[in-house]
Design an enzyme around this catalytic site. Structure first.
Site, PDB file in Angstrom:
ATOM      1  N   GLY A   1      15.018   0.312   3.659  1.00  0.00           N
ATOM      2  CA  GLY A   1      13.911   0.039   4.082  1.00  0.00           C
ATOM      3  C   GLY A   1      13.462  -0.011   1.952  1.00  0.00           C
TER       4      GLY A   1
ATOM      5  N   GLU B   1      13.167  10.960   2.921  1.00  0.00           N
ATOM      6  CA  GLU B   1      13.646  11.038   1.733  1.00  0.00           C
ATOM      7  C   GLU B   1      15.266  10.633   1.519  1.00  0.00           C
ATOM      8  OE1 GLU B   1      11.287   9.640   0.083  1.00  0.00           O
ATOM      9  OE2 GLU B   1       9.339  10.134   1.405  1.00  0.00           O
TER      10      GLU B   1
ATOM     11  N   GLN C   1      17.266   9.418  -0.248  1.00  0.00           N
ATOM     12  CA  GLN C   1      17.853   8.831  -0.710  1.00  0.00           C
ATOM     13  C   GLN C   1      18.032   9.863  -1.467  1.00  0.00           C
ATOM     14  OE1 GLN C   1      14.903   7.902   0.402  1.00  0.00           O
ATOM     15  NE2 GLN C   1      13.830   8.362  -1.259  1.00  0.00           N
TER      16      GLN C   1
HETATM   17  C1  LIG Z   1      11.698   3.588  -6.511  1.00  0.00           C
HETATM   18  C2  LIG Z   1      12.192   4.685  -6.930  1.00  0.00           C
HETATM   19  C3  LIG Z   1      11.477   5.987  -5.398  1.00  0.00           C
HETATM   20  N1  LIG Z   1      10.903   6.666  -6.162  1.00  0.00           N
HETATM   21  C4  LIG Z   1      10.201   8.122  -5.042  1.00  0.00           C
HETATM   22  C5  LIG Z   1       8.389   7.602  -5.277  1.00  0.00           C
HETATM   23  C6  LIG Z   1       8.533   8.311  -3.806  1.00  0.00           C
HETATM   24  O1  LIG Z   1       7.440   9.412  -3.755  1.00  0.00           O
HETATM   25  C7  LIG Z   1       9.586   8.413  -2.855  1.00  0.00           C
HETATM   26  C8  LIG Z   1      10.084   6.806  -2.082  1.00  0.00           C
HETATM   27  O2  LIG Z   1       9.115   7.080  -1.021  1.00  0.00           O
HETATM   28  P1  LIG Z   1       8.514   6.134   0.647  1.00  0.00           P
HETATM   29  O3  LIG Z   1       8.123   6.913   1.504  1.00  0.00           O
HETATM   30  O4  LIG Z   1       9.427   5.210   0.683  1.00  0.00           O
HETATM   31  O5  LIG Z   1       7.525   5.460  -0.186  1.00  0.00           O
HETATM   32  O6  LIG Z   1      10.809   7.919  -3.988  1.00  0.00           O
HETATM   33  C9  LIG Z   1      12.108   6.863  -7.005  1.00  0.00           C
HETATM   34  O7  LIG Z   1      11.573   8.731  -7.082  1.00  0.00           O
HETATM   35  N2  LIG Z   1      12.791   6.338  -7.797  1.00  0.00           N
HETATM   36  C10 LIG Z   1      12.433   5.788  -7.572  1.00  0.00           C
HETATM   37  O8  LIG Z   1      13.643   4.655  -8.399  1.00  0.00           O
END
Ligand SMILES: Cc1cn([C@H]2C[C@H](O)[C@@H](COP(=O)(O)O)O2)c(=O)[nH]c1=O
Ligand SMILES: Nc1ncnc2c1ncn2[C@@H]1O[C@H](COP(=O)(O)OP(=O)(O)O)[C@@H](O)[C@H]1O
EC number: 2.7.1.21
Length: 215
Positions: A9, A87, A89
């Site tokens: 999400g 996290e 991603q």
């Molecule tokens: C869009 C985006 C996000 N991030 C980073 C910012 C936050 O530290 C995390 C997401 O954490 P959440 O628990 O889902 O709020 O990701 C990033 O490094 N780069 C991006 O483009």
């Protein structure tokens, strides 16, 4: 059958909260989880939710082998009944492959949580690999909202409230904060495409250019 599930999400839609709930429900039944995270806002080795809950986690470093970590853990006689990766991603594609191997070879459920796309609406490599490998992809149902009230589907990076489209893919930050520092704001696609954040839409509404013309 054990599964690799990707819960995804936008930022601020409750992913970490759900991760903590899954952990709570399983540990309440005597199960023991292996919890991985990377770059949580609360600091190294933490999995935290904006609702205030936090738990300890294994911080995943560059080049860490998650499958080997679990094999080592289990071969020392320790338990792991399931795996949570928050996290996600930020994990490398190879580390997602290792999580898939944990499901297939160690027969453990793996629940991964992460944002799908970055501030430029491009897939994170780890999220791309999760979409490719997961048994199930679940989009979280608690919708974050754009300032216009529509469902937020995209993450914008902001500096002083203004959306930026240049910069490193990874910059840890939050959706709260109205300072000059880098922050984030969730937007619907229409406003992400137009680069219209809450702050710039307010400024546009006040601009004389958009006032009705009087005769
Ligand atoms: C869009 C985006 C996000 N991030 C980073 C910012 C936050 O530290 C995390 C997401 O954490 P959440 O628990 O889902 O709020 O990701 C990033 O490094 N780069 C991006 O483009
Ligand atoms: N003060 C609050 N009261 C109720 N719910 C809140 C509050 N602050 C945050 N939340 C909820 O927490 C969600 C963010 O949870 P979190 O797990 O940190 O998100 P994510 O991991 O997806 O970035 C928000 O979407 C909102 O639903």
């Amino acid at each position: 059958m054990p599964e690799l599930v990707f819960f995804c999400g936008t930022m601020d839609c409750g992913k970490s909260t759900l991760a903590l709930q899954i952990e709570h429900n399983r540990s309440a039944r005597g199960l023991i989880g292996m919890i991985f995270t990377r770059n949580d806002r609360a600091g190294e080795g933490k999995l935290s939710s904006r609702l205030g809950l936090v738990t300890d986690a294994v911080e995943v470093g560059d080049g860490a082998d998650l499958y080997a970590h679990l094999v080592d853990h289990l071969s020392r006689g320790r338990r792991a009944d399931y795996v949570i990766a928050d996290e996600a991603q930020f994990l490398a594609p190879e580390q997602i492959d290792q999580l898939a191997r944990v499901v297939d070879d160690l027969e453990l459920d793996v629940y991964a949580f992460g944002i799908t796309t970055d501030f430029r609406s491009k897939l994170f490599p780890g999220s791309q690999r999760l979409v490719e490998l997961a048994d199930r992809v679940e989009v979280l149902q608690v919708e974050a909202l754009c300032w216009c009230g529509a469902r937020a589907t995209h993450n914008a990076r902001t500096v002083g409230g203004v959306m930026v489209v240049e910069g490193a893919q990874v910059v840890v930050g939050d959706v709260t904060g109205s300072t000059d520092e880098i922050g984030y704001e969730v937007l619907c696609r229409r406003h992400h495409r137009r680069r219209m954040t809450a702050a710039t839409s307010r400024a546009a509404a006040l601009s004389p250019d958009v006032l009705p013309v009087t005769h």
